[in-house]
Scaffold this motif. Structure first.
Motif, PDB file in Angstrom:
ATOM      1  N   UNK A 190       0.828  -1.199   0.000  1.00 17.42           N
ATOM      2  CA  UNK A 190       0.000   0.000   0.000  1.00 17.42           C
ATOM      3  C   UNK A 190       0.865   1.253   0.000  1.00 17.42           C
ATOM      4  N   UNK A 191       1.991   1.212   0.700  1.00 13.96           N
ATOM      5  CA  UNK A 191       2.882   2.371   0.760  1.00 13.96           C
ATOM      6  C   UNK A 191       3.388   2.732  -0.632  1.00 13.96           C
ATOM      7  N   UNK A 192       3.914   1.750  -1.346  1.00 20.91           N
ATOM      8  CA  UNK A 192       4.484   2.040  -2.659  1.00 20.91           C
ATOM      9  C   UNK A 192       3.397   2.303  -3.704  1.00 20.91           C
ATOM     10  N   UNK A 193       2.212   1.728  -3.503  1.00 18.36           N
ATOM     11  CA  UNK A 193       1.087   2.056  -4.372  1.00 18.36           C
ATOM     12  C   UNK A 193       0.688   3.521  -4.171  1.00 18.36           C
ATOM     13  N   UNK A 194       0.609   3.949  -2.913  1.00 15.40           N
ATOM     14  CA  UNK A 194       0.280   5.349  -2.615  1.00 15.40           C
ATOM     15  C   UNK A 194       1.354   6.278  -3.152  1.00 15.40           C
ATOM     16  N   UNK A 195       2.613   5.872  -3.028  1.00 16.14           N
ATOM     17  CA  UNK A 195       3.723   6.670  -3.551  1.00 16.14           C
ATOM     18  C   UNK A 195       3.579   6.868  -5.056  1.00 16.14           C
TER      19      UNK A 195
END
Length: 482
Positions: free
Chosen positions: A399-404
């Motif tokens: 989710x972190x890298x998707x949000x990034x």
């Protein structure tokens, strides 16, 4: 729905009253110095006090217990409300800030990010500088409380790993939680006072010492001058490095050590990993600076260590414009900002333990490839790591890298160049502060960004501060259906 949300509003009301008290204190400080913002803070304190009182009195109940869904809502809503109320003095100040800029500054402060739209800080009223520092100090305390008491219970992003006796919600023991809260507040306050005295003894003015201590221990990074920490001596930079590191360590470990000073209480895999990373990378960066003839050896070690600790603990101070150290150093700073500090600390980032868990998980997978029938147990801090913790950490990382990626694309769509888009989204999600590049680097600020970009980054800062899943769950239909 009203029955579901009333306890949440009730608790948020007390937070608003706390902010009202802080505004009143700053108002008194401003009055004592004949500050032009005195009336602004007194009026905002009155507005906040009335609002908080209405929230508390209208939603008061004899007794209630918060369930998991209410805790998700409380955790997210409290940070949003504190940001909105914290922006009031900035909105009505004589600095002529727009609503967008005032809210951006408040969100950046309360989430201890440290990104700013203000310049000429040394010419701003002392009351506004103190208010920015207080927002970060309060935000840092809130981060510790959330990470130690709430997130492990909600099983967010692998935080269940720290569901220990010091943060045990299993029996919902109010006295134990109150005792933990007192210990956290006392430790946080004690470290802050020690930092103030250290700065003052090293040559800072008392006003600068108070402000920088609050933003150092909270790993927030707001300064009282556009030069950040670059105007201070090497001794002050080393003091700042020490207290930034303390702010990035697990506060439960610090509490345990203070109550029982023994080396075995410091055997925390997270803390050891963070210190090892800082020590190794600092020496490597020092070698690069000496090789490039940027500084003399001790000066190189000082600037390398200070700026690295500042970035990796997500504080965001700068002693110099490290973007001038070459492409290798810039790339290194960009990568380490993702690491962050330890769980249960004031720092942001992805947290050291998730990288350690990823390494342990990868090592186990490699062993299984070699020995398919083997049974391998993953241990962390001497305890077995359950599969649900690995799954939660993997979900958080995805989710972190998707949000990034999504935030980077949206910023690019708003007209920002690729470097600014990537670094702005990264620094917002990790709550670091300065980004990379000429616009939002350590020598710049976020003032020139479009208003839409600032609103998007406000959301990203809150998203990163709330460990992503805590906030994202509110956007799912199943949450509201119960």
């Amino acid at each position: 729905m009203l029955r579901f949300i009333r306890p949440v509003i009730y608790v948020c009301g007390f937070l608003v009253l706390i902010l009202a008290g802080m505004m009143l204190a700053v108002g008194v400080f401003a009055w004592s110095r004949r500050d032009p913002e005195t009336q602004v803070f007194l009026i905002c304190a009155a507005i906040a006090a009335v609002s908080g009182a209405v929230m508390v009195l209208s939603c008061r109940r004899a007794q209630f217990n918060l369930i998991a869904r209410q805790l998700y809502l409380l955790t997210s809503l409290s940070w949003v409300i504190m940001s909105l109320v914290g922006a009031l003095p900035l909105i009505f100040s004589h600095s002529n800030l727009s609503l967008t800029d005032a809210l951006f500054e408040a969100v950046s402060g309360i989430t201890t990010t440290g990104s700013t739209v203000l310049s000429g800080l040394e010419h701003r009223p002392a009351s506004l500088l103190l208010w920015r520092s207080l927002l970060q100090w309060l935000g840092g305390l809130g981060v510790i409380g959330m990470a130690v008491s709430i997130l492990p219970f909600l099983r967010v992003g692998g935080m269940r790993l720290f569901h220990t006796e010091s943060s045990d919600w299993s029996d919902k023991s109010v006295p134990r939680l109150q005792s933990l809260a007192r210990l956290l507040l006392g430790t946080y306050f004690g470290i802050s006072v020690a930092c103030i005295l250290s700065y003052w003894a090293a040559g800072m003015s008392l006003f600068d010492a108070i402000n920088h201590a609050m933003t150092t221990v909270s790993t927030g990074g707001y300064a009282t001058d556009d030069r950040s920490m670059g105007r201070f001596s090497h001794g002050i930079l080393w003091i700042a490095s020490l207290f930034m590191l303390l702010g990035a360590l697990p506060f439960t470990m610090i509490i345990t050590f203070l109550r029982r000073p023994a080396m075995d209480t410091l055997k925390n895999q997270q803390a050891i990993g963070l210190v090892f990373i800082i020590g190794t990378v600092s020496l490597m960066l020092t070698g690069v600076l000496i090789y490039q003839h940027q500084y003399e050896p001790f000066e190189a070690l000082t600037h390398a260590t200070f700026n690295l600790v500042s970035v990796i603990t997500t504080t965001g101070y700068a002693s110099t414009d490290y973007l001038g150290w070459g492409a290798f150093s810039v790339a290194l700073f960009f990568l380490v900002m993702f690491i962050g500090g330890c769980s249960g600390s004031t720092s942001g980032g992805m947290k050291v333990f998730r990288f350690q868990l990823s390494y342990l998980f990868l090592r186990t997978q490699i062993r299984k490839l070699v020995h398919p029938s083997g049974v391998f147990i993953t241990q962390y801090n001497g305890r077995r790591v359950q599969d649900e913790i690995i799954q939660s950490a993997v979900a958080f990382s995805f989710l972190f890298f998707l949000a990034l990626a999504v935030i980077t694309l949206l910023l690019a769509l708003l007209g920002l160049d690729l470097l600014t888009s990537v670094s702005a989204s990264a620094t917002a999600l990790t709550n670091v502060g300065p980004g990379v590049g000429e616009i939002i680097g350590p020598a710049g600020n976020f003032a020139t960004l479009p208003a839409a970009a600032k609103w998007l980054l406000c959301f990203a800062m809150l998203l990163g501060r709330l460990e992503l899943l805590t906030l994202m769950v509110l956007f799912t239909p199943i949450f509201w259906r119960g």
